[in-house]
Design an enzyme around this catalytic site. Structure first.
Site, PDB file in Angstrom:
ATOM      1  N   HIS A  17    -109.796  -9.104  82.937  1.00 33.21           N
ATOM      2  CA  HIS A  17    -111.141  -8.976  82.353  1.00 33.21           C
ATOM      3  C   HIS A  17    -111.310  -7.587  81.722  1.00 33.21           C
ATOM      4  O   HIS A  17    -111.813  -7.448  80.606  1.00 33.21           O
ATOM      5  CB  HIS A  17    -112.226  -9.125  83.427  1.00 33.21           C
ATOM      6  CG  HIS A  17    -112.282 -10.457  84.110  1.00 33.21           C
ATOM      7  ND1 HIS A  17    -112.235 -10.594  85.470  1.00 33.21           N
ATOM      8  CD2 HIS A  17    -112.390 -11.717  83.626  1.00 33.21           C
ATOM      9  CE1 HIS A  17    -112.333 -11.873  85.800  1.00 33.21           C
ATOM     10  NE2 HIS A  17    -112.413 -12.580  84.698  1.00 33.21           N
ATOM     11  N   LYS A  41    -118.816 -23.400  90.461  1.00 33.83           N
ATOM     12  CA  LYS A  41    -117.721 -22.756  91.204  1.00 33.83           C
ATOM     13  C   LYS A  41    -118.216 -22.107  92.493  1.00 33.83           C
ATOM     14  O   LYS A  41    -119.306 -21.540  92.535  1.00 33.83           O
ATOM     15  CB  LYS A  41    -117.105 -21.650  90.335  1.00 33.83           C
ATOM     16  CG  LYS A  41    -116.115 -22.163  89.313  1.00 33.83           C
ATOM     17  CD  LYS A  41    -115.358 -20.963  88.763  1.00 33.83           C
ATOM     18  CE  LYS A  41    -114.509 -21.328  87.577  1.00 33.83           C
ATOM     19  NZ  LYS A  41    -113.921 -20.148  86.953  1.00 33.83           N
ATOM     20  N   ARG A  90    -105.479 -16.901  78.241  1.00 35.71           N
ATOM     21  CA  ARG A  90    -104.217 -16.588  78.934  1.00 35.71           C
ATOM     22  C   ARG A  90    -103.114 -17.568  78.576  1.00 35.71           C
ATOM     23  O   ARG A  90    -101.936 -17.247  78.665  1.00 35.71           O
ATOM     24  CB  ARG A  90    -104.424 -16.640  80.459  1.00 35.71           C
ATOM     25  CG  ARG A  90    -105.150 -15.455  81.006  1.00 35.71           C
ATOM     26  CD  ARG A  90    -105.645 -15.731  82.392  1.00 35.71           C
ATOM     27  NE  ARG A  90    -106.720 -16.716  82.370  1.00 35.71           N
ATOM     28  CZ  ARG A  90    -107.486 -17.012  83.393  1.00 35.71           C
ATOM     29  NH1 ARG A  90    -107.299 -16.419  84.552  1.00 35.71           N
ATOM     30  NH2 ARG A  90    -108.437 -17.904  83.280  1.00 35.71           N
ATOM     31  N   SER A 128    -109.033 -14.518  88.889  1.00 42.78           N
ATOM     32  CA  SER A 128    -109.867 -14.194  90.062  1.00 42.78           C
ATOM     33  C   SER A 128    -109.503 -15.106  91.222  1.00 42.78           C
ATOM     34  O   SER A 128    -109.497 -14.679  92.379  1.00 42.78           O
ATOM     35  CB  SER A 128    -111.348 -14.362  89.716  1.00 42.78           C
ATOM     36  OG  SER A 128    -111.721 -13.459  88.707  1.00 42.78           O
TER      37      SER A 128
HETATM   38  P1  ADP Z   1    -115.176 -18.404  84.140  1.00 45.60           P
HETATM   39  O1  ADP Z   1    -115.748 -18.836  85.437  1.00 45.60           O
HETATM   40  O2  ADP Z   1    -116.121 -18.536  82.986  1.00 45.60           O
HETATM   41  O3  ADP Z   1    -113.780 -18.919  83.821  1.00 45.60           O
HETATM   42  P2  ADP Z   1    -113.937 -15.885  84.739  1.00 45.60           P
HETATM   43  O4  ADP Z   1    -114.605 -14.742  85.400  1.00 45.60           O
HETATM   44  O5  ADP Z   1    -112.843 -16.564  85.494  1.00 45.60           O
HETATM   45  O6  ADP Z   1    -115.084 -16.856  84.343  1.00 45.60           O
HETATM   46  O7  ADP Z   1    -113.373 -15.449  83.311  1.00 45.60           O
HETATM   47  C1  ADP Z   1    -114.197 -14.901  82.321  1.00 45.60           C
HETATM   48  C2  ADP Z   1    -113.388 -14.744  81.042  1.00 45.60           C
HETATM   49  O8  ADP Z   1    -112.299 -13.875  81.272  1.00 45.60           O
HETATM   50  C3  ADP Z   1    -112.764 -16.029  80.527  1.00 45.60           C
HETATM   51  O9  ADP Z   1    -112.750 -15.997  79.119  1.00 45.60           O
HETATM   52  C4  ADP Z   1    -111.358 -15.976  81.024  1.00 45.60           C
HETATM   53  O10 ADP Z   1    -110.472 -16.718  80.212  1.00 45.60           O
HETATM   54  C5  ADP Z   1    -111.097 -14.498  80.883  1.00 45.60           C
HETATM   55  N1  ADP Z   1    -110.028 -14.060  81.772  1.00 45.60           N
HETATM   56  C6  ADP Z   1    -109.904 -14.269  83.082  1.00 45.60           C
HETATM   57  N2  ADP Z   1    -108.765 -13.724  83.562  1.00 45.60           N
HETATM   58  C7  ADP Z   1    -108.161 -13.144  82.495  1.00 45.60           C
HETATM   59  C8  ADP Z   1    -106.920 -12.441  82.302  1.00 45.60           C
HETATM   60  N3  ADP Z   1    -106.069 -12.231  83.308  1.00 45.60           N
HETATM   61  N4  ADP Z   1    -106.635 -12.001  81.059  1.00 45.60           N
HETATM   62  C9  ADP Z   1    -107.491 -12.247  80.042  1.00 45.60           C
HETATM   63  N5  ADP Z   1    -108.641 -12.906  80.137  1.00 45.60           N
HETATM   64  C10 ADP Z   1    -108.976 -13.354  81.347  1.00 45.60           C
END
Ligand code: ADP
Length: 153
Positions: A17, A41, A90, A128
């Site tokens: 992130h 979630k 990703r 996450s």
């Molecule tokens: P959501 O519940 O909307 O998937 P996340 O917190 O998991 O929320 O992710 C928010 C954003 O960050 C999404 O666009 C996700 O693809 C991106 N993201 C999560 N992990 C990574 C990573 N390792 N590298 C790049 N982008 C990421």
């Protein structure tokens, strides 16, 4: 003023992130890291903690803010006068998931464009969900979360 919303759960924020937001920062006047508080979630970490960790991660970046929202992301964009939704990709799995959401968001609000950055390869395995799993079983998660963040505090 060019504002982007970076929506997600950030449960917890990871280096993936952090990298997306920092790479996008020069492209926008303001980025709002927006914690959606209404998805199905299961959350592990309290909202207050998630906000604190995001604030700490971007404490030296004046154009990056943290907010929470309920309801549709496009409605939050309208409220904040933001014309962009920032997301990280990703893998092809992320793409499959993101494509219909971006298309439906465009349908709901034509003024909002989704903007995607491909993950730098060193972060593409970080999620996450996996960080939570490693943490739950006592593994070392510090290489995967922003520096200075302690999930136990
Ligand atoms: P959501 O519940 O909307 O998937 P996340 O917190 O998991 O929320 O992710 C928010 C954003 O960050 C999404 O666009 C996700 O693809 C991106 N993201 C999560 N992990 C990574 C990573 N390792 N590298 C790049 N982008 C990421």
């Amino acid at each position: 003023m060019k504002t982007a919303i970076f929506p997600g759960s950030f449960d917890p924020i990871t280096k993936g992130h952090e990298s997306i937001v920092k790479r996008a920062a020069p492209l926008f006047d303001k980025i709002i890291v927006a914690i959606g508080d209404n998805s199905s979630k299961n959350r592990l970490f309290d909202l207050e903690k998630r906000i604190e960790w995001i604030k700490k991660t971007f404490k030296n970046e004046p154009n990056i803010e943290v907010m929470t929202y309920k309801g549709l992301t496009v409605d939050f964009c309208k409220e904040q006068k933001a014309n962009y939704i920032l997301r990280g990709l990703r893998s092809a799995i992320d793409f499959e998931y993101e494509q219909p959401i971006a298309q439906m968001n465009k349908n709901l609000n034509h003024n909002v464009e989704s903007f995607f950055l491909i993950t730098d390869p060193e972060y593409s395995a970080i999620s996450s969900t996996i960080v939570k799993e490693i943490h739950k079983h006592g593994g070392n998660i510090s290489p995967f979360i922003p520096e200075g963040i302690n999930l136990d505090k």
